[in-house]
Design a protein around this motif. Structure first.
Motif, PDB file in Angstrom:
ATOM      1  N   PHE A 117       0.832  -1.195   0.000  1.00 12.88           N
ATOM      2  CA  PHE A 117       0.000   0.000   0.000  1.00 12.88           C
ATOM      3  C   PHE A 117       0.875   1.256   0.000  1.00 12.88           C
ATOM      4  O   PHE A 117       1.879   1.314   0.691  1.00 12.88           O
ATOM      5  CB  PHE A 117      -0.874  -0.053   1.257  1.00 12.88           C
ATOM      6  N   THR A 118       0.499   2.222  -0.828  1.00 11.22           N
ATOM      7  CA  THR A 118       1.262   3.466  -0.859  1.00 11.22           C
ATOM      8  C   THR A 118       0.676   4.436   0.160  1.00 11.22           C
ATOM      9  O   THR A 118      -0.453   4.902   0.013  1.00 11.22           O
ATOM     10  CB  THR A 118       1.231   4.085  -2.262  1.00 11.22           C
ATOM     11  N   LEU A 119       1.447   4.698   1.197  1.00  5.63           N
ATOM     12  CA  LEU A 119       0.958   5.531   2.295  1.00  5.63           C
ATOM     13  C   LEU A 119       1.421   6.975   2.113  1.00  5.63           C
ATOM     14  O   LEU A 119       2.623   7.243   2.065  1.00  5.63           O
ATOM     15  CB  LEU A 119       1.519   4.973   3.617  1.00  5.63           C
ATOM     16  N   PRO A 120       0.482   7.921   2.001  1.00  6.75           N
ATOM     17  CA  PRO A 120       0.917   9.316   1.918  1.00  6.75           C
ATOM     18  C   PRO A 120       1.507   9.741   3.263  1.00  6.75           C
ATOM     19  O   PRO A 120       1.035   9.315   4.309  1.00  6.75           O
ATOM     20  CB  PRO A 120      -0.363  10.085   1.613  1.00  6.75           C
ATOM     21  N   LEU A 121       2.539  10.571   3.212  1.00  5.78           N
ATOM     22  CA  LEU A 121       3.187  11.012   4.448  1.00  5.78           C
ATOM     23  C   LEU A 121       2.922  12.485   4.699  1.00  5.78           C
ATOM     24  O   LEU A 121       2.720  13.259   3.767  1.00  5.78           O
ATOM     25  CB  LEU A 121       4.698  10.773   4.356  1.00  5.78           C
ATOM     26  N   LEU A 122       2.928  12.842   5.956  1.00  6.19           N
ATOM     27  CA  LEU A 122       2.804  14.249   6.328  1.00  6.19           C
ATOM     28  C   LEU A 122       3.796  14.513   7.447  1.00  6.19           C
ATOM     29  O   LEU A 122       3.793  13.827   8.462  1.00  6.19           O
ATOM     30  CB  LEU A 122       1.368  14.544   6.804  1.00  6.19           C
ATOM     31  N   ARG A 123       4.705  15.478   7.184  1.00 10.49           N
ATOM     32  CA  ARG A 123       5.653  15.834   8.247  1.00 10.49           C
ATOM     33  C   ARG A 123       4.907  16.700   9.254  1.00 10.49           C
ATOM     34  O   ARG A 123       4.376  17.748   8.900  1.00 10.49           O
ATOM     35  CB  ARG A 123       6.838  16.607   7.665  1.00 10.49           C
ATOM     36  N   LEU A 124       4.874  16.253  10.496  1.00  6.02           N
ATOM     37  CA  LEU A 124       4.140  16.984  11.528  1.00  6.02           C
ATOM     38  C   LEU A 124       4.700  18.407  11.665  1.00  6.02           C
ATOM     39  O   LEU A 124       3.964  19.355  11.901  1.00  6.02           O
ATOM     40  CB  LEU A 124       4.238  16.234  12.862  1.00  6.02           C
ATOM     41  N   ALA A 132      -7.678   6.966   0.945  1.00  7.41           N
ATOM     42  CA  ALA A 132      -8.506   5.850   1.365  1.00  7.41           C
ATOM     43  C   ALA A 132      -7.676   4.593   1.310  1.00  7.41           C
ATOM     44  O   ALA A 132      -7.044   4.288   0.306  1.00  7.41           O
ATOM     45  CB  ALA A 132      -9.718   5.726   0.459  1.00  7.41           C
ATOM     46  N   ARG A 133      -7.624   3.947   2.416  1.00 10.40           N
ATOM     47  CA  ARG A 133      -6.768   2.789   2.495  1.00 10.40           C
ATOM     48  C   ARG A 133      -7.366   1.600   1.764  1.00 10.40           C
ATOM     49  O   ARG A 133      -6.691   0.859   1.076  1.00 10.40           O
ATOM     50  CB  ARG A 133      -6.588   2.433   3.966  1.00 10.40           C
ATOM     51  N   GLU A 134      -8.664   1.448   1.944  1.00 11.29           N
ATOM     52  CA  GLU A 134      -9.278   0.259   1.368  1.00 11.29           C
ATOM     53  C   GLU A 134     -10.109   0.632   0.157  1.00 11.29           C
ATOM     54  O   GLU A 134     -11.284   0.341   0.080  1.00 11.29           O
ATOM     55  CB  GLU A 134     -10.138  -0.429   2.422  1.00 11.29           C
ATOM     56  N   THR A 135      -9.465   1.315  -0.765  1.00 10.82           N
ATOM     57  CA  THR A 135     -10.181   1.788  -1.940  1.00 10.82           C
ATOM     58  C   THR A 135     -10.894   0.635  -2.636  1.00 10.82           C
ATOM     59  O   THR A 135     -12.035   0.745  -3.034  1.00 10.82           O
ATOM     60  CB  THR A 135      -9.205   2.437  -2.938  1.00 10.82           C
ATOM     61  N   ARG A 136     -10.196  -0.452  -2.719  1.00  9.08           N
ATOM     62  CA  ARG A 136     -10.810  -1.580  -3.431  1.00  9.08           C
ATOM     63  C   ARG A 136     -12.005  -2.144  -2.672  1.00  9.08           C
ATOM     64  O   ARG A 136     -13.041  -2.408  -3.229  1.00  9.08           O
ATOM     65  CB  ARG A 136      -9.765  -2.681  -3.653  1.00  9.08           C
ATOM     66  N   ALA A 137     -11.836  -2.240  -1.383  1.00  8.61           N
ATOM     67  CA  ALA A 137     -12.921  -2.797  -0.578  1.00  8.61           C
ATOM     68  C   ALA A 137     -14.151  -1.895  -0.626  1.00  8.61           C
ATOM     69  O   ALA A 137     -15.281  -2.351  -0.598  1.00  8.61           O
ATOM     70  CB  ALA A 137     -12.466  -2.948   0.863  1.00  8.61           C
ATOM     71  N   LEU A 138     -13.888  -0.593  -0.715  1.00  8.05           N
ATOM     72  CA  LEU A 138     -14.986   0.359  -0.704  1.00  8.05           C
ATOM     73  C   LEU A 138     -15.724   0.398  -2.029  1.00  8.05           C
ATOM     74  O   LEU A 138     -16.913   0.662  -2.078  1.00  8.05           O
ATOM     75  CB  LEU A 138     -14.426   1.753  -0.435  1.00  8.05           C
ATOM     76  N   ALA A 139     -14.979   0.181  -3.107  1.00  5.17           N
ATOM     77  CA  ALA A 139     -15.573   0.302  -4.426  1.00  5.17           C
ATOM     78  C   ALA A 139     -16.689  -0.719  -4.594  1.00  5.17           C
ATOM     79  O   ALA A 139     -16.801  -1.667  -3.844  1.00  5.17           O
ATOM     80  CB  ALA A 139     -14.505   0.082  -5.491  1.00  5.17           C
ATOM     81  N   VAL A 140     -17.479  -0.481  -5.597  1.00  7.72           N
ATOM     82  CA  VAL A 140     -18.637  -1.339  -5.835  1.00  7.72           C
ATOM     83  C   VAL A 140     -18.197  -2.770  -6.109  1.00  7.72           C
ATOM     84  O   VAL A 140     -17.308  -3.008  -6.909  1.00  7.72           O
ATOM     85  CB  VAL A 140     -19.395  -0.805  -7.058  1.00  7.72           C
ATOM     86  N   HIS A 141     -18.812  -3.678  -5.449  1.00  5.22           N
ATOM     87  CA  HIS A 141     -18.467  -5.082  -5.675  1.00  5.22           C
ATOM     88  C   HIS A 141     -19.085  -5.563  -6.971  1.00  5.22           C
ATOM     89  O   HIS A 141     -20.226  -5.248  -7.241  1.00  5.22           O
ATOM     90  CB  HIS A 141     -19.006  -5.952  -4.535  1.00  5.22           C
TER      91      HIS A 141
END
Lengths: 687, 125
Positions: free
Chosen positions: A585-592, A678-687
């Motif tokens: 998974f490609t995690l976006p980063l944010l420097r605090l 969105a982490r679970e883009t695939r899970a969220l998308a229409v089945h």
């Protein structure tokens, strides 16, 4: 018994307990004031018994209704001055309240019903009432210039109080004042309470604003030992006038002298006070009703104690010399015990604040009926998980957003019956509200079996309303975001139910103020679910303390998925955004340090170590890049000033036992502001 | 149609609402609740009521004072009012009538009684 009956019984029991609780306290005050009891105390007791009688009568609790009826009759005579205040009478009142308490408890535990001798109490009350000769009623109006309207609006009791004040030689005054409509209740209550200190407000009559303005006027009837100018000083904005036909001091004095002596056989206050063997009232009820602000106060104290404990621990860590070690060991033990007890205390306090969300279900059901009728749709509503518990304050704050979402589902989600039948669905639309606990959160799902969200339609509307541009990238995920954007809500959502024509953006804001998240999951033609997640309580949370650019921050553990150590060389840049590959998974980063505009003093060589705290709000995740993980601990969130409130990403401040104040991160608004994914883009998308 | 229910006891309010909603299913009736006379006064400008039901014994201002205000108001005076109180206050009942309240209901009452009087008040069959 049907469910409806159960509910009515439950509501009755709870209100009756509350009434009896107040009643007991008022009785104590009555007893303390004795013979010179303030009339409003007796009247309040009368009103409480009166309410109890009304309630019990409606719901068919015969014994409670009869006993309170007899008692009310006696109290009515008492407040009208027809029977004297004696020790026997006060005893009788205590016994009656005790019996009423037992009868209320017996509603839920019939085995206790036999404990109350209602007949005996009834005959005691009867004896008290009939032993007193009827007094002739005088006309209180003969000495006053009182307009007809005011006369007619007095209740029998108020008329009696007026008579008592006339007899006692008090000044009888009319106090008239016009208030602004927006806050007349507060202002008038304040005025009334000032006036009651020095006399008695007998009646409060509202009237039109005589100046033709938009305010509301009130005319108070007031009896006092103070004269016109003195009262005018108490009520500087009011018009004060005397209602006595003859206000010369002689007339007042004469009226005072004419005051009737106490009824024969009556005891004095001293008599009552002398016989102080009145049996104490032991309540059998297992329930105590507490003002929520008191619980807030206890919660605050618990919070302060946790800070003290943290300081103790910090101090213990500093004891390092040989000699100090023994002490440190002992101190450490005490600190650990204290820690355990404090967690228990904290847990108990949180539990006392918890109420079942089912409390608002009947209100929601009513709204659904109303909305369905309004929109001419048949709705089958299912409410589940009514026993799920949530902080009392949050339940209150939740009603409006929930109503709005449900209304939204019926209005926009559920199709007209014909369209439903054509799509092979039953004609009635189904809306289900399910509440359940998930870890340290409570989740509320509002699910409908309607047409689902059509991203293309959302896009059209959003473009039309200027929320997005014609050429902006748009997908299902974006559609879910856009419906919560300010300005997206349609004008036809203005309704009586939501009251103020608010959109889902306001719902989202309300939920965020409760430190919760809202998300939407939808399938075309099958329906939409709005999912609200809320922390169980707001005041004390587990947090991960991190450091960035020399500053410490607290991240609520409920928002933390995991934390890991990475090197600068692991950070990649995709589309001008720093990311990190976490498994697949490609995690976006944010420097605090960037998020809060701190100078970044970190070395940027490829071997520099960083910590990534993977945080999540709803379905979105972001990795917060920090210099160090300090420790995990409980923090007490305190609200911060208005100025900092507007900064996205800050939930509040906390004192973690060291010298500095630490900011608590609000992951939800941080992600909203700086973007997440969105982490679970695939899970969220229409089945 | 819209009616205002003024009553300081929350369970009595819930009870009244349940009966009214149950007995008037066939018309489009909306109920607005007020827990005190002050609340009633504050609510009035925001709605157009077809009827008002009020208790007598309440804190702040009592039901009679509320009736007096309404029946002397240029706009609100036409709203029919039902006063709901107990049998012990026969004198208050007379005063309510003198002030212009159209109906009076004695507690405890049967659901049917309330609905019948409410229908009369609203002039619906």
């Amino acid at each position: 018994m049907t469910k409806e009956d159960d509910r009515a019984r439950e509501e009755f029991t709870s209100e009756a307990e509350e009434l009896l609780d107040t009643l007991s306290r008022d009785l104590v005050e009555f007893e303390a004031q004795g013979k010179n009891v303030r009339p409003e105390v007796v009247n309040k007791i009368f009103r409480e018994v009166h309410s109890l009688k009304g309630l019990a009568g409606m719901l068919g609790f015969v014994e409670i209704s009869e006993l309170s009826h007899n008692l009310e009759d006696m109290l009515d005579r008492l407040r009208m001055g027809k029977i004297p205040i004696t020790k026997d009478l006060i005893d009788l009142l205590y016994d009656s309240v005790d019996s009423l308490n037992r009868l209320v408890i017996a509603i839920n535990d019939p085995s206790l019903a036999g404990l109350v001798d209602v007949t005996n109490l009834a005959s005691r009350i009867h004896r008290t009432v009939t032993s007193q000769p009827q007094q002739k009623v005088e006309d209180p109006f003969s000495e006053l210039t009182l307009d007809e309207q005011t006369k007619k609006s007095l209740t029998e009791y108020e008329e009696h109080r007026l008579l008592e004040n006339v007899r006692a030689g008090k000044y009888i005054l009319a106090i008239e004042q016009t208030f602004d409509f927006s806050d007349f209740d507060e202002k008038l209550r304040a005025l009334t309470s000032v006036l009651n200190e020095a006399g008695e407000v007998i009646s409060t009559l509202p009237a039109l604003d005589s100046s033709g303005g938009s305010g509301i006027a009130f005319r108070l009837l007031y009896g006092s030992m103070l004269n016109e100018p003195a009262v005018a000083a108490l009520a500087p904005d009011a018009r004060v006038s005397s209602l006595r036909k003859d206000t010369s001091p002689a007339a007042v004095a004469a009226a005072g002298a004419a005051m009737t002596p106490p009824p024969p056989g009556g005891t004095t206050a001293a008599d009552v006070a002398a016989e102080d063997d009145l049996s104490s009232l032991r309540s059998m009820s297992q329930t105590v009703r507490v003002d929520i602000t008191k619980l807030d106060h206890v919660m605050n104290i618990v919070g302060e104690l946790i800070i003290e404990k943290t300081q103790l621990e910090a101090l213990t860590r500093q004891l390092t010399t040989q000699q100090q070690r023994m002490a440190a060991h002992e101190l450490g033990k005490i600190a650990r015990n204290l820690d355990r007890k404090l967690s228990e205390l904290q847990k108990s306090v949180i539990e006392t604040r918890m109420v079942p969300v089912g409390q608002i279900y009947s209100k929601l059901a009513r709204t659904v009926r109303k909305v369905a009728r309004e929109l001419k749709k048949e709705i089958e509503l299912t409410l589940r998980g009514e026993d799920t518990e949530l902080d009392k304050m949050m339940v209150e704050e939740l009603t409006d957003p929930l109503m709005h979402i449900i209304r939204n589902s019926i209005d926009h989600g559920i199709e007209p019956a014909a369209e439903r039948v054509a799509a092979g669905k039953q004609p009635e639309g189904r809306v289900t509200l399910t509440a359940y606990q998930q870890g340290n959160s409570v989740v509320l799902d509002v699910k409908d079996d309607g047409r689902g969200i059509d991203p293309e339609k959302i896009r059209q509307v959003a473009i039309k309303r200027g929320v997005i541009g014609e050429k902006d990238a748009f997908d299902l995920q974006r559609a879910y975001e856009v419906i919560f954007a300010p300005g997206f809500s349609t004008a036809d959502q203005v309704s009586e139910i939501s009251g103020r024509g608010v959109g889902l953006d306001v719902v989202k804001k309300n939920i965020q103020e409760l430190k919760g998240t809202i998300e939407v999951i939808s399938k075309p033609r099958e329906g939409t679910t709005f999912r609200i997640s809320l922390p169980i309580t707001l005041a004390i949370i587990q947090a991960l303390i991190v450091r960035a650019s020399g500053e410490q921050f607290a991240i609520p553990l409920t928002s933390v998925e995991e934390s890991l150590r990475i090197y600068s060389r692991d950070i990649r840049t995709v589309e001008r955004r720093e990311v990190f590959t976490l498994r697949d998974f490609t995690l976006p980063l944010l420097r605090l340090s960037d998020a809060f505009g701190l100078s970044d003093d970190h070395d940027h060589g490829p071997d520099t170590k960083w910590f990534v705290v993977v945080t999540r709000a709803g379905e979105k995740t972001v990795g917060l890049l920090v210099d160090a993980l300090v420790r995990q601990q409980e923090v007490v969130i305190k609200s911060i000033g208005e100025r900092l409130k507007t900064i996205p990403g800050i939930a509040g401040a906390t004192d973690i036992g060291e010298s500095d104040i630490v900011l608590v991160i609000d992951v939800g608004t941080l992600i909203d502001h700086f973007g997440g994914r969105a982490r679970e883009t695939r899970a969220l998308a229409v089945h | 149609m819209k009616i205002l229910v003024v009553e300081d006891s929350s369970s009595m309010r819930a009870y009244l609402t349940t009966i009214i909603e149950g007995g008037t299913e066939s018309y489009d009736l909306e109920i607005v609740e007020a827990a005190s006379g002050f609340e009633a006064l504050k609510t009035l400008p925001h709605h157009t009521f077809d009827a008002i039901l009020t208790d007598i014994n309440m804190p702040d201002i009592n039901g009679l004072e509320l009736v007096s205000f309404l029946k002397n108001h240029p706009v609100y005076k036409t709203i029919p009012i039902m006063v709901i109180s107990t049998e012990s206050s026969d004198e208050d009942r007379k005063r309510a009538a003198a002030l212009g309240a159209e109906e009076y209901l004695v507690k405890p009452f049967q659901a049917g009684e309330l609905i019948e009087k409410l229908r009369r008040l609203l002039k619906v069959a």
